[in-house]
Design an enzyme around this catalytic site. Structure first.
Site, PDB file in Angstrom:
ATOM      1  CD  GLU A 106      -2.649  -1.337   2.244  1.00 39.71           C
ATOM      2  OE1 GLU A 106      -4.550  -2.059   2.266  1.00 39.71           O
ATOM      3  OE2 GLU A 106      -3.026  -0.917   3.163  1.00 39.71           O
TER       4      GLU A 106
ATOM      5  CB  CYS B  35       2.481   7.170   2.917  1.00 36.79           C
ATOM      6  SG  CYS B  35       2.827   6.394   4.451  1.00 36.79           S
TER       7      CYS B  35
ATOM      8  CB  CYS C 105       5.237  -4.505   9.969  1.00 36.68           C
ATOM      9  SG  CYS C 105       6.885  -3.739  10.940  1.00 36.68           S
TER      10      CYS C 105
ATOM     11  CB  CYS D  95       4.669  -2.056  17.179  1.00 32.44           C
ATOM     12  SG  CYS D  95       5.987  -2.173  16.664  1.00 32.44           S
TER      13      CYS D  95
ATOM     14  CB  CYS E  48       0.872  -0.878  14.255  1.00 33.70           C
ATOM     15  SG  CYS E  48       1.767  -1.181  12.506  1.00 33.70           S
TER      16      CYS E  48
ATOM     17  CB  CYS F 144      -0.085   6.622  10.813  1.00 32.43           C
ATOM     18  SG  CYS F 144       1.347   7.887  10.725  1.00 32.43           S
TER      19      CYS F 144
HETATM   20  N1  SAH Z   1       8.175   0.979  10.762  1.00 34.04           N
HETATM   21  C1  SAH Z   1       8.245   2.201  10.772  1.00 34.04           C
HETATM   22  C2  SAH Z   1       7.221   2.527   9.921  1.00 34.04           C
HETATM   23  C3  SAH Z   1       6.252   2.228   9.610  1.00 34.04           C
HETATM   24  S1  SAH Z   1       4.397   3.021  10.567  1.00 34.04           S
HETATM   25  C4  SAH Z   1       7.884   2.337  12.035  1.00 34.04           C
HETATM   26  O1  SAH Z   1       7.351   2.003  12.846  1.00 34.04           O
HETATM   27  O2  SAH Z   1       8.258   3.641  12.134  1.00 34.04           O
HETATM   28  C5  SAH Z   1       4.394   4.767  10.604  1.00 34.04           C
HETATM   29  C6  SAH Z   1       3.873   5.908  12.314  1.00 34.04           C
HETATM   30  O3  SAH Z   1       2.724   4.864  12.646  1.00 34.04           O
HETATM   31  C7  SAH Z   1       4.895   4.575  13.129  1.00 34.04           C
HETATM   32  O4  SAH Z   1       5.386   5.908  14.636  1.00 34.04           O
HETATM   33  C8  SAH Z   1       4.123   3.953  14.374  1.00 34.04           C
HETATM   34  O5  SAH Z   1       3.767   3.943  15.418  1.00 34.04           O
HETATM   35  C9  SAH Z   1       2.546   4.782  13.699  1.00 34.04           C
HETATM   36  N2  SAH Z   1       1.833   3.213  14.057  1.00 34.04           N
HETATM   37  C10 SAH Z   1       1.204   2.191  13.898  1.00 34.04           C
HETATM   38  N3  SAH Z   1       0.129   2.303  14.192  1.00 34.04           N
HETATM   39  C11 SAH Z   1      -0.559   2.979  14.474  1.00 34.04           C
HETATM   40  C12 SAH Z   1      -1.892   3.441  14.348  1.00 34.04           C
HETATM   41  N4  SAH Z   1      -3.183   2.410  14.727  1.00 34.04           N
HETATM   42  N5  SAH Z   1      -2.217   5.185  15.352  1.00 34.04           N
HETATM   43  C13 SAH Z   1      -1.842   5.714  14.131  1.00 34.04           C
HETATM   44  N6  SAH Z   1       0.300   5.744  14.898  1.00 34.04           N
HETATM   45  C14 SAH Z   1       0.041   4.482  14.321  1.00 34.04           C
HETATM   46 FE1  SF4 Z   2       5.992  -2.749  11.912  1.00 32.95          FE
HETATM   47 FE2  SF4 Z   2       4.030  -0.674  12.433  1.00 32.95          FE
HETATM   48 FE3  SF4 Z   2       6.116  -1.177  14.457  1.00 32.95          FE
HETATM   49 FE4  SF4 Z   2       5.859   0.047  12.351  1.00 32.95          FE
HETATM   50  S1  SF4 Z   2       4.574   0.137  13.914  1.00 32.95           S
HETATM   51  S2  SF4 Z   2       7.813  -1.040  13.284  1.00 32.95           S
HETATM   52  S3  SF4 Z   2       5.202  -0.923  11.166  1.00 32.95           S
HETATM   53  S4  SF4 Z   2       4.180  -2.915  13.955  1.00 32.95           S
END
Ligand code: SAH
Ligand code: SF4
Length: 402
Positions: A116, A129, A136, A140, A143, A375
């Site tokens: 995406e 983006c 991934c 987290c 996420c 995000c």
């Molecule tokens: N993996 C990388 C980049 C992709 S995520 C990282 O984690 O930095 C881009 C941003 O969105 C990151 O700061 C992540 O923590 C945040 N993010 C992930 N899930 C989210 C959610 N459900 N709501 C808001 N931000 C989120």
């Molecule tokens: Fe992976 Fe989502 Fe964590 Fe970024 S925030 S490292 S995309 S699991």
């Protein structure tokens, strides 16, 4: 278009020619050598192709008027200028566009990765983006991408081709008009002016590919993105943060989300490997970091989890000595999550504490929420659809339906 009408056999055989779109210079040189371009011509031919692909947006070798005809035929035989295919395009009420893209196949056994890519138009910029992995591995807990099963790194060309695709789609090439209805920045600037590695995946787990892709994006004879306008966001892969600074000079964003290890271990599990202290040291050392090039710390606002004012104060203490700006991200919910977004008043109070301590702390306006483009919400629906189709098939088999 000079593409000949395909014969019936051609229709049944998948196109296994390589797409040259996004391919870094050394690979392009190697490819030209492999199809018999003499050594002494390689540099010149690479430059020509580079100009046509990245400056002019060419999508067919026949457009390349300064390239010898004999070479056109050879290129056509062994390569394409294929872009990723759009599996789905969604346009949000606020102009944000989310594309599910399928990459050109890498060979007979590859169906082409699906990723995406999100375009966010603003008054003074257009941010793209991009994804660096399919899914991934990092899990987290807040996420959605982390819940996707299938994971692989994208190759450099697959990363760059997301940008080429978006520029095509938006008409972001000199002299080409944007498609009707395109919502683009209105200050007359480039439609895609900023690139952020905040799509699917952890860019520093695909380090070599991301570094090569940044090389193509910032190449002075090609798309010429400024290093300052390419931002890599990481959950904190410390050793690669050092390399990124030395190798690329790209801007850095850190997904911090917690100010103590106990909580960060839960929210961003890679913290168990690289705890906050090591992460902050890498940030302080990030080469080229200066007041003008501050590191962005992303902090997702989770109700009752990390949003107290004591945590806001802890955050300002933690960032002392680092050239930082803080980006508060309202949590974007997704089906099945256990978290909730903090109340708006609380986000503002949290932001005030940070502001009073002397840091910029913009609250990121959620964009494209109606199309799950924000995000952390990226997870290919097509994968979910396939899973659903599989389930239905299994149910049918269990029922003995014929
Ligand atoms: N993996 C990388 C980049 C992709 S995520 C990282 O984690 O930095 C881009 C941003 O969105 C990151 O700061 C992540 O923590 C945040 N993010 C992930 N899930 C989210 C959610 N459900 N709501 C808001 N931000 C989120
Ligand atoms: Fe992976 Fe989502 Fe964590 Fe970024 S925030 S490292 S995309 S699991």
């Amino acid at each position: 278009m000079s593409t000949p009408t395909p014969t019936p056999e051609a229709l049944s055989t998948p196109d296994t020619r390589k797409s040259l779109v996004g391919m870094p210079r050394p690979e392009l040189a190697e490819f030209l050598r492999s199809i018999g371009v003499p050594d002494k011509e390689i540099r010149m031919r690479v430059s020509q192709l580079w100009q046509w692909i990245y400056v002019r947006g060419a999508s067919d070798f026949s457009e390349m008027t300064n390239v010898a005809r004999a070479l056109h035929a050879k290129l056509d035989e062994h390569a394409t200028l294929n872009r990723p295919e759009v599996v789905r395009e969604q346009v949000s009420k606020d102009g944000t566009r989310k594309w599910v893209l399928r990459m050109p196949s890498k060979g007979p056994h590859d169906k082409g990765a699906e990723v995406e890519c999100v375009y966010i138009p603003e008054r003074d910029r257009g941010t793209l983006c991009v994804s660096s992995q399919v899914g991934c591995t990092l899990n987290c807990s807040f996420c959605h991408t982390g819940t996707q099963k299938l994971v692989r790194n994208l190759e450099a060309w697959e990363i760059v081709s997301q940008v080429v695709f978006a520029r095509d789609r938006l008409g972001d090439y000199h002299g080409r008009t944007p498609p009707e209805g395109a919502f683009v920045p209105n200050d007359g600037g480039r439609y895609v002016s900023n690139i952020v590695f905040m799509g699917m995946g952890e860019p520093l787990y695909a380090y070599d590919e991301v570094r090569a892709a940044i090389g193509v994006l910032t190449d002075p004879d090609g798309m010429q993105f400024s290093k300052r306008k390419v931002t890599v966001s990481t959950s904190g892969v410390v050793p690669e943060i050092y390399r990124l600074g030395e190798d690329t000079g790209a801007a850095l964003a850190i997904s911090l989300h917690a100010t103590n290890d106990a909580l960060r271990d839960v929210l961003v599990p890679i913290n168990k490997k690289y705890p906050i202290k090591e992460l902050m040291k890498a940030c302080a050392d990030y080469s080229g970091a200066s007041n003008a090039r501050r590191i962005t710390f992303e902090y997702v606002m989770l109700k009752g989890v990390n949003d107290s004012l004591a945590e806001a104060r802890a955050l300002t203490r933690l960032l002392r000595g680092v050239h930082a700006k803080i980006n508060l991200i309202p949590f974007n919910p997704w089906p099945g999550t256990i978290y909730e977004c903090s109340d708006w008043d609380q986000i503002e109070r949290f932001s005030d504490v940070i502001f009073e301590a002397g840091y910029a702390s913009p609250i990121r306006t959620p964009r494209g929420r109606d199309i799950l483009a924000a995000c952390g919400q990226l997870k290919s629906d097509t994968e979910k659809m396939r899973a659903r189709a599989r389930m239905m098939l299994e149910e049918q088999l269990a029922l003995g339906t014929d």
